[in-house]
Design a protein around this motif. Structure first.
Motif, short mmCIF file in Angstrom:
data_model
loop_
_atom_site.label_atom_id
_atom_site.label_comp_id
_atom_site.label_asym_id
_atom_site.label_seq_id
_atom_site.Cartn_x
_atom_site.Cartn_y
_atom_site.Cartn_z
N ILE A 167 22.16 -4.89 -32.75
CA ILE A 167 21.68 -5.75 -32.26
C ILE A 167 20.90 -5.81 -30.83
CG2 ILE A 167 20.16 -7.52 -32.32
CD1 ILE A 167 21.41 -8.35 -35.61
N THR A 168 20.07 -5.57 -30.39
CA THR A 168 20.14 -6.10 -28.47
C THR A 168 20.18 -7.06 -29.09
OG1 THR A 168 20.47 -3.51 -27.78
CG2 THR A 168 19.87 -5.37 -26.46
N ALA A 169 20.53 -8.49 -28.07
CA ALA A 169 20.25 -9.74 -28.36
C ALA A 169 20.14 -10.23 -26.77
CB ALA A 169 21.12 -10.70 -28.77
N VAL A 213 26.08 -6.82 -31.74
CA VAL A 213 25.80 -7.39 -31.14
C VAL A 213 25.81 -7.63 -30.00
CG1 VAL A 213 24.75 -9.91 -30.88
CG2 VAL A 213 25.20 -9.21 -33.35
N HIS A 214 25.61 -7.22 -29.06
CA HIS A 214 24.86 -7.18 -28.08
C HIS A 214 24.34 -7.60 -26.96
CE1 HIS A 214 27.41 -3.15 -29.11
NE2 HIS A 214 26.52 -2.44 -30.27
N ILE A 215 25.15 -8.47 -26.23
CA ILE A 215 23.62 -9.65 -25.67
C ILE A 215 23.61 -8.42 -23.93
CG2 ILE A 215 25.09 -11.54 -26.85
CD1 ILE A 215 26.60 -12.06 -23.86
N ARG A 216 21.70 -9.26 -23.82
CA ARG A 216 21.57 -9.06 -22.19
C ARG A 216 21.21 -9.73 -22.12
NH1 ARG A 216 19.18 -2.75 -21.94
NH2 ARG A 216 18.99 -2.95 -20.12
N GLN A 217 21.59 -10.13 -20.83
CA GLN A 217 20.55 -11.50 -20.01
C GLN A 217 19.87 -10.74 -19.05
OE1 GLN A 217 23.46 -14.34 -17.51
NE2 GLN A 217 21.84 -15.83 -16.93
N GLN A 218 18.62 -10.63 -19.56
CA GLN A 218 17.61 -10.20 -18.55
C GLN A 218 16.31 -11.21 -19.34
OE1 GLN A 218 18.02 -6.13 -19.77
NE2 GLN A 218 15.77 -6.12 -21.14
N SER A 219 14.96 -10.49 -18.44
CA SER A 219 13.64 -10.95 -18.72
C SER A 219 13.17 -10.33 -19.75
CB SER A 219 13.05 -11.82 -17.10
OG SER A 219 11.21 -11.14 -17.81
N MET A 220 12.33 -10.73 -20.80
CA MET A 220 11.48 -10.33 -21.82
C MET A 220 10.28 -8.87 -21.36
SD MET A 220 11.33 -13.06 -24.98
CE MET A 220 9.59 -13.51 -24.15
N ASP A 221 10.28 -9.11 -20.32
CA ASP A 221 9.42 -8.62 -19.40
C ASP A 221 9.91 -6.86 -18.55
OD1 ASP A 221 9.72 -9.61 -17.38
OD2 ASP A 221 7.88 -10.46 -17.12
N THR A 222 11.39 -6.77 -18.66
CA THR A 222 12.56 -6.10 -17.70
C THR A 222 12.33 -4.68 -17.82
OG1 THR A 222 14.06 -7.60 -17.47
CG2 THR A 222 14.45 -4.86 -16.95
N THR A 223 11.59 -4.06 -17.61
CA THR A 223 11.19 -2.67 -17.41
C THR A 223 12.55 -1.78 -17.97
OG1 THR A 223 9.44 -1.92 -15.80
CG2 THR A 223 10.75 -0.63 -16.84
N TRP A 224 12.76 -0.86 -19.35
CA TRP A 224 13.33 -0.07 -19.72
C TRP A 224 13.54 0.79 -19.28
CZ3 TRP A 224 16.51 -2.35 -23.98
CH2 TRP A 224 16.13 -3.63 -23.87
N PRO A 225 15.12 1.62 -19.48
CA PRO A 225 15.12 2.95 -18.87
C PRO A 225 13.94 3.90 -19.69
CG PRO A 225 17.02 2.28 -19.14
CD PRO A 225 15.91 1.10 -19.58
#
Length: 243
Positions: free
Chosen positions: A60-62, A86-98
């Motif tokens: 899970i990427t949270a 469970v891997h956490i990422r602090q970013q906006s929901m509309d961030t562009t992904w690779p």
């Protein structure tokens, strides 16, 4: 926002919901499917994250913008033995992904309003593998003719509610096939509003900026009053769809 975060400190929920509702959505979404990976947008402190970890074997990427909430989730995941999944990422929901990023599922409970449902559908569709599942809850009208007062309230709040049917029609326009949808029960709203109401009684006096606290308290009191009067006309609906 600082005042709102402080208000919710120690409270379990930041939007209407329950373990039963999340588990119902998981059961419907995973039927006949095995997930290897999923991304959860707007995870907060991770109530649903932990249920997803318990009910699936997926990595899970949270995602959330609040570092304090993510730190709490990280501690909770480690304490339950899910730190490796469970891997956490602090970013906006509309961030562009690779390019090439893909998941078996995209999950979002109670927070898609922050970027708008249609925008989320456009951004998240490319993140799903063929046959992947979108599970998203959103606030919608449950009637075709809402009372003018509650309609005006949500418009003042900047929330453009669609009807349940309109959302179900919107999904195929963005490449999704509806699998299922269901309305959150009233008890899910009480799970959310009950603790807030109890906390507000003492929180205003304890918060450092009383003027700011009073504004936040007034906003929540108005929202709760609207639900008390018009809660049969709108509600959260879980929409489950696949690509």
């Amino acid at each position: 926002m600082d005042a709102i975060i402080d208000l919710f400190e120690g409270l379990e929920r930041m939007s209407p919901g329950s373990v039963a509702t999340t588990c119902q959505a998981i059961a419907r979404a995973t039927q006949g499917r095995t997930w290897r990976s999923l991304v959860e947008f707007g995870c907060g402190r991770g109530i649903s994250t932990m249920l997803l970890a318990e009910e699936t074997f997926a990595k899970i990427t949270a995602i959330d913008t609040c570092g304090a909430f993510l730190q709490q989730l990280q501690v909770e995941a480690a304490s339950r033995g899910y730190a490796d999944r469970v891997h956490i990422r602090q970013q906006s929901m509309d961030t562009t992904w690779p390019r090439g990023t893909s998941f078996d599922a995209v999950w979002c409970e109670g927070s898609v309003y922050s970027i708008g449902l249609e925008n989320a559908l456009r951004l998240w569709h490319p993140l799903l593998r063929p046959g992947g599942v979108l599970a998203v809850s959103d606030l919608v009208w449950l009637t075709d003719s809402p009372d003018a007062e509650v309609d005006a309230y949500w418009k003042r709040e900047g929330v453009a509610l669609r009807s349940r049917g309109e959302v179900e029609q919107l999904l195929p326009e963005h490449g999704f096939r509806l699998l299922s949808s269901f309305v959150f029960p009233d008890s899910d709203w009480q799970n959310y509003y009950g603790p807030i109401s109890e906390r507000l009684a003492t929180w205003v006096d304890s918060y450092a900026d009383r003027k700011e606290a009073e504004l936040v308290a007034a906003a929540f009191e108005e929202e709760m009053a609207m639900y008390s009067r018009f809660g049969q006309q709108y509600g959260y609906v879980f929409f489950l769809a696949e690509v």
